[in-house]
Design an enzyme around this catalytic site. Structure first.
Site: not given
Length: 473
Positions: A46, A326
């Site tokens: 990102c 995650n």
């Protein structure tokens, strides 16, 4: 004898799983081998647009943990530039190519396997095998390739100015970004920051299909405000090249000059290996897991390659975000290490920015609510991020979608300036806990003139939505 864990993919999900497993099992109990095809581990995809745009100095700032850290502190055998090409579940074996050494095959047995190769960028046929200067944006290697192209051309231009006999390779001056989703609009802004003339081409009627069209129109205004040309309802059909380099993008409405092309067409689950190995793949294209991220005996999957469940619609969805990767990796690692954890699904919360315009969304869009069979009402309000009299107060637009009969919150979107996007977190929490818009009107939100009006925009939107529910009953 120690068990052997093989991890396919060294980014968010894979390394989260490996780290959690290591915390629960020492090196005498568990050997960990990680295969990663790129040059990096545990990095932020990102952040690539902010690197390209000069807001981040370089790729090192986007790396959370280096391969050396995993090797030295976590006792993992991390093998960069190794691409796994086959999984044999019956023999408990993976086969990888050593990309740094001519594709030499490497075979590793496993007792446990974590499948976490992430997502693959959508790359249309017209972009394959074409001219130089066309880039996807999925990995740090992709970002480095684009930066190398831009910087090399700039260096060549400078060298040509200094040497009259040098071959002149002009630095890129025009760029076309194909696709106006998150990565597309962020890359468009990054390229403008570098001084390029940028055109964004989007097949849909409005940019940002992750919000409803009326909210996407607000995003379009912001993009155009940066001096970016936005072409919506336009399909790309090919590329034009000059001397082996891209020179134009061909669309169904004509050609657009381009010295560099960035693909922002989204991603798909990277599941080819999983399919070939016989692992289950769902209707979204992602690997199917149970709540513990288990696919089969001793096989786990996590991250942008898996499908999950939407907690509002109850349907399988594919939502590739680092936040989910995650968390899913952590769940898989805890279970691998002998603990117990589950991943309960998502509500689809995401935020981004275009210049100073912030965009947030969570839950269902109108089309999603219709597809799920809901009858719904909508409420759109315009308010300010702070008390109207306080310096710096700026407008934001909040849209809520609620079930017609019950008033259950189904989705929310926010578009505005400073302090707009993170207000979506309040609405995401309300969705997570199945809150009605009537209940939301009484939320005890913080108030002070520098931070919010006395009636926060979230509360104003909830009041309007509750009134629409009452009127529709």
């Amino acid at each position: 004898m120690a068990r052997r864990l093989v991890v396919i993919g060294g980014n968010a999900a894979g390394m989260s799983a490996a780290s959690q497993a290591r915390r629960r099992r020492g090196r005498d109990e568990l050997e960990i081998v990680v295969f990663e095809r790129s040059h990096f581990t545990s990095y932020s995809s990102c952040g690539i647009p902010y690197w390209v745009g000069g807001l981040v100095p370089g790729p090192d700032e986007l790396v959370a943990r280096t391969p050396a850290t995993f090797r030295d502190e976590y006792a993992m055998d991390v093998r960069l530039r190794h691409e796994v090409v086959a999984i044999d579940l019956s023999e408990r074996l993976v086969v990888a190519k050593d990309l740094a050494n001519g594709g030499e095959p490497v075979r590793e047995r496993f007792d446990d396997l974590v499948y976490a190769p992430g997502a693959a960028p959508v790359r249309p046929d017209w972009a394959d095998g074409g001219p130089a200067g066309v880039f996807g944006m999925q990995t740090l290697d992709d970002g480095a390739a684009l930066m190398g192209w831009l910087d090399a051309d700039a260096d060549a231009d400078a060298d040509a100015d200094a040497d009259a006999d040098a071959e002149v390779v002009a630095a890129p001056r025009s760029a076309v970004v194909v696709g106006a989703g998150y990565i597309g609009v962020e890359m468009a802004e990054a390229l403008v920051r570098r001084g390029l003339r940028v055109t964004v081409v989007e097949k849909s009627p409005q940019p940002m299909s992750t919000v409803d069209p009326d909210m996407g129109a607000l995003v379009r205004d912001a993009i155009c405000g940066l001096g970016i040309e936005v072409r919506t309802g336009v399909a790309v059909t090919g590329l034009k090249e000059t001397d082996g380099r891209v020179s134009a993008v061909v669309t169904d409405e004509g050609e657009l000059p381009a010295d560099v092309v960035v693909l922002g067409l989204g991603v798909r689950p990277n599941t080819d290996l999983a399919r070939d190995a016989g692992l289950p793949v769902g209707r979204t294209g992602g690997v199917v897991t149970d709540l513990r991220m288990r696919v089969a005996d001793g096989v786990w999957a996590a991250g942008d390659c898996v499908e999950t469940v939407h907690r509002v619609s109850g349907r399988p969805v594919y939502v590739p975000l680092g936040t989910h990767a995650n968390k899913q990796g952590r769940v898989a690692g805890i279970n691998l290490g002998g603990g117990y954890a589950t991943f309960p699904g998502v509500v689809g919360t995401a935020v981004t920015k275009v210049c100073d315009l912030e965009v947030g969304r969570t839950g269902l869009l109108e089309r999603d609510a219709t597809a799920a069979g809901y009858e719904y009402v909508t409420a759109v309000i315009r308010s300010t991020n702070r008390a109207g009299y306080f310096p710096g107060a700026q407008e934001m637009t909040v849209k809520l979608i609620a079930e017609r009969r019950t008033g259950l919150l189904l989705g929310a979107q926010i578009v505005g300036r400073s302090e707009a996007a993170k207000r979506i977190d309040v609405l995401a929490a309300a969705l997570w806990h199945r809150t009605t818009v009537e209940e939301m009107t009484a939320l005890d939100l913080g108030y002070a003139p520098p931070y919010a009006p006395v009636w926060d925009p979230v509360l104003v939107a909830a009041r309007k939505a509750a009134a629409a529910v009452e009127a529709g009953q």
